[in-house]
Design a protein around this motif. Structure first.
Motif, PDB file in Angstrom:
ATOM      1  N   PRO A  40       0.237   3.195 -15.498  1.00 32.68           N
ATOM      2  CA  PRO A  40       0.906   2.587 -14.359  1.00 32.68           C
ATOM      3  C   PRO A  40       2.330   2.128 -14.655  1.00 32.68           C
ATOM      4  N   ARG A  41       2.630   1.753 -15.903  1.00 31.47           N
ATOM      5  CA  ARG A  41       3.966   1.250 -16.231  1.00 31.47           C
ATOM      6  C   ARG A  41       5.000   2.355 -16.309  1.00 31.47           C
ATOM      7  N   ALA A  42       4.543   3.608 -16.318  1.00 30.80           N
ATOM      8  CA  ALA A  42       5.481   4.719 -16.433  1.00 30.80           C
ATOM      9  C   ALA A  42       5.800   5.341 -15.073  1.00 30.80           C
ATOM     10  N   THR A  43       5.468   4.626 -13.987  1.00 32.89           N
ATOM     11  CA  THR A  43       5.641   5.222 -12.668  1.00 32.89           C
ATOM     12  C   THR A  43       7.100   5.281 -12.241  1.00 32.89           C
ATOM     13  N   LEU A  44       7.940   4.384 -12.759  1.00 36.11           N
ATOM     14  CA  LEU A  44       9.356   4.404 -12.412  1.00 36.11           C
ATOM     15  C   LEU A  44      10.128   5.086 -13.536  1.00 36.11           C
ATOM     16  N   SER A  45      10.780   6.167 -13.209  1.00 30.83           N
ATOM     17  CA  SER A  45      11.563   6.881 -14.213  1.00 30.83           C
ATOM     18  C   SER A  45      12.834   6.102 -14.524  1.00 30.83           C
ATOM     19  N   GLU A  46      13.472   6.474 -15.614  1.00 30.75           N
ATOM     20  CA  GLU A  46      14.711   5.813 -15.996  1.00 30.75           C
ATOM     21  C   GLU A  46      15.805   6.051 -14.957  1.00 30.75           C
TER      22      GLU A  46
ATOM     23  N   LEU B 293       9.628   2.154  -5.390  1.00 33.12           N
ATOM     24  CA  LEU B 293       8.207   2.264  -5.734  1.00 33.12           C
ATOM     25  C   LEU B 293       7.507   3.295  -4.848  1.00 33.12           C
ATOM     26  N   ARG B 294       7.772   3.244  -3.567  1.00 35.24           N
ATOM     27  CA  ARG B 294       7.135   4.192  -2.647  1.00 35.24           C
ATOM     28  C   ARG B 294       7.539   5.626  -2.977  1.00 35.24           C
TER      29      ARG B 294
ATOM     30  N   GLU C 148       0.837  -1.190   0.000  1.00 34.56           N
ATOM     31  CA  GLU C 148       0.000   0.000   0.000  1.00 34.56           C
ATOM     32  C   GLU C 148       0.877   1.246   0.000  1.00 34.56           C
ATOM     33  N   VAL C 149       0.568   2.140  -0.951  1.00 37.38           N
ATOM     34  CA  VAL C 149       1.343   3.365  -1.109  1.00 37.38           C
ATOM     35  C   VAL C 149       0.379   4.543  -1.122  1.00 37.38           C
ATOM     36  N   LEU C 150       0.748   5.617  -0.447  1.00 33.26           N
ATOM     37  CA  LEU C 150      -0.058   6.836  -0.407  1.00 33.26           C
ATOM     38  C   LEU C 150       0.375   7.750  -1.549  1.00 33.26           C
ATOM     39  N   THR C 151      -0.555   8.094  -2.440  1.00 36.88           N
ATOM     40  CA  THR C 151      -0.238   8.938  -3.584  1.00 36.88           C
ATOM     41  C   THR C 151      -0.181  10.408  -3.172  1.00 36.88           C
ATOM     42  N   ALA C 152       0.174  11.257  -4.145  1.00 29.58           N
ATOM     43  CA  ALA C 152       0.322  12.683  -3.854  1.00 29.58           C
ATOM     44  C   ALA C 152      -1.004  13.325  -3.463  1.00 29.58           C
ATOM     45  N   ASP C 153      -2.139  12.800  -3.969  1.00 26.61           N
ATOM     46  CA  ASP C 153      -3.435  13.368  -3.629  1.00 26.61           C
ATOM     47  C   ASP C 153      -4.113  12.640  -2.472  1.00 26.61           C
ATOM     48  N   GLY C 154      -3.350  11.858  -1.706  1.00 30.42           N
ATOM     49  CA  GLY C 154      -3.878  11.247  -0.487  1.00 30.42           C
ATOM     50  C   GLY C 154      -4.662   9.977  -0.679  1.00 30.42           C
ATOM     51  N   VAL C 155      -4.540   9.309  -1.817  1.00 26.89           N
ATOM     52  CA  VAL C 155      -5.255   8.059  -2.071  1.00 26.89           C
ATOM     53  C   VAL C 155      -4.313   6.883  -1.797  1.00 26.89           C
TER      54      VAL C 155
END
Length: 230
Positions: free
Chosen positions: A123-129, A107-108, A63-70
Motif C-alpha cells: 500500500p505504501r508504494a501506491t504513489l509514484s515519485e 490518490l484517486r 472510497e476509491v475504485l481500483t482497476a479491477d472494480g473493487v
C-alpha cells in the motif's frame, strides 16, 4: 492610567519566536518577512505571525475504485511546513485545503490504475515519485513545502477481507504440510541408508542388536554350520 516606558516599548515592538516568522504589510510597500527576534512596529503596518514548524495533515478516508472494480477505503497523511510565507498568505485563501484536495486527486488517480491485490501487498508504494513530485510543485505554488505523502491504510470490503484471510491460512497450512513431507522423506531416506549398511555388514547389525537390548541381558552367540571348526 499612564504606561511605563517598558510597557510602551512592548506595545511598539514585536517579538518573533525561533519557530515563527512574521509577515509585515505596509500600504504601498512590498510585503516583508521578519525573522526571529524583536522588531519595531510600524503604525501603518499589519502583522501576521506564522508557525514554521513541520506539521502533519491526515487525509480522511475516501472510497476509491481500483482497476479491477473493487471499492477500497484509503487513508493517507502528509508532512508539510510553510516554505514561502508571502505566497502562503497571499496566493489562496486556504493553502492547506488546496494541497489537501491535490493529495485526494493524486490518490484517486494513482489507485485507479492498480488492482486490489497489489494495493494490499504494497500500500505504501501506491504513489509514484512522479506523482509526489507533482504534489510538491502544486504545494510550492501556495507557499507550502511538502516533505512526504504516505498511504497509511488500504481497507478492503468485508467479504474480500475474509477471502484474503482464508487464502493466507490455506497458504500457511500448505507450507506446513510441505515441511512435514520433507521431514518424513528425509527420515525415510536415512532409515533406508541405515538398513542398507546393516545388510552389507552383518557384524554391525549384530552389534546394533546388542546395543538395543536392555541392561543385564545375556547374549548367546550361535555359529552357523559353516563357521564351526572341523
Amino acid at each position: 492610567m499612564t504606561l511605563t516606558i517598558r510597557a510602551m516599548l512592548r506595545l511598539r515592538s514585536l517579538r518573533v519566536q525561533s519557530w515563527q516568522v512574521c509577515v509585515e504589510r505596509v500600504p504601498g510597500r512590498p510585503t516583508a518577512v521578519l525573522g526571529p527576534g524583536r522588531h519595531r512596529r510600524r503604525r501603518t503596518a499589519t502583522y501576521q505571525l506564522l508557525d514554521t514548524r513541520e506539521q502533519v495533515v491526515t487525509v480522511a478516508p475516501q472510497e476509491v475504485l481500483t482497476a479491477d472494480g473493487v471499492t477500497v477505503r484509503v487513508t493517507a497523511f502528509a508532512r508539510w511546513r510553510i516554505g514561502d510565507p508571502v505566497a502562503y498568505t497571499e496566493q489562496v485563501a486556504d493553502p492547506l485545503g488546496w494541497v489537501y484536495l491535490a493529495i485526494q486527486l493524486a490518490l484517486r488517480e494513482a489507485l485507479s490504475t492498480r488492482d486490489a491485490d497489489t494495493l494490499v501487498r504494497a500500500p505504501r508504494a501506491t504513489l509514484s515519485e512522479d506523482a509526489v513530485e507533482q504534489l510538491r510543485v502544486a504545494a510550492t505554488d501556495v507557499g507550502i513545502r511538502l516533505a512526504e505523502v504516505v498511504v497509511k491504510d488500504v481497507v478492503l470490503p468485508p467479504d474480500l477481507r475474509a477471502a484474503y484471510a482464508e487464502l493466507v491460512v490455506g497458504r500457511q497450512r500448505a507450507q506446513a504440510q510441505l515441511e512435514a513431507a520433507r521431514a518424513e522423506t528425509a527420515a525415510l531416506r536415512s532409515m533406508a541408508n541405515a538398513a542398507k549398511l546393516l545388510d552389507e555388514h552383518p557384524a554391525l547389525a549384530r552389534l546394533r542388536l546388542v546395543q538395543a537390548l536392555p541392561v543385564g541381558s545375556r547374549v548367546e552367540l550361535v555359529h552357523d554350520a559353516g563357521d564351526r571348526p572341523e
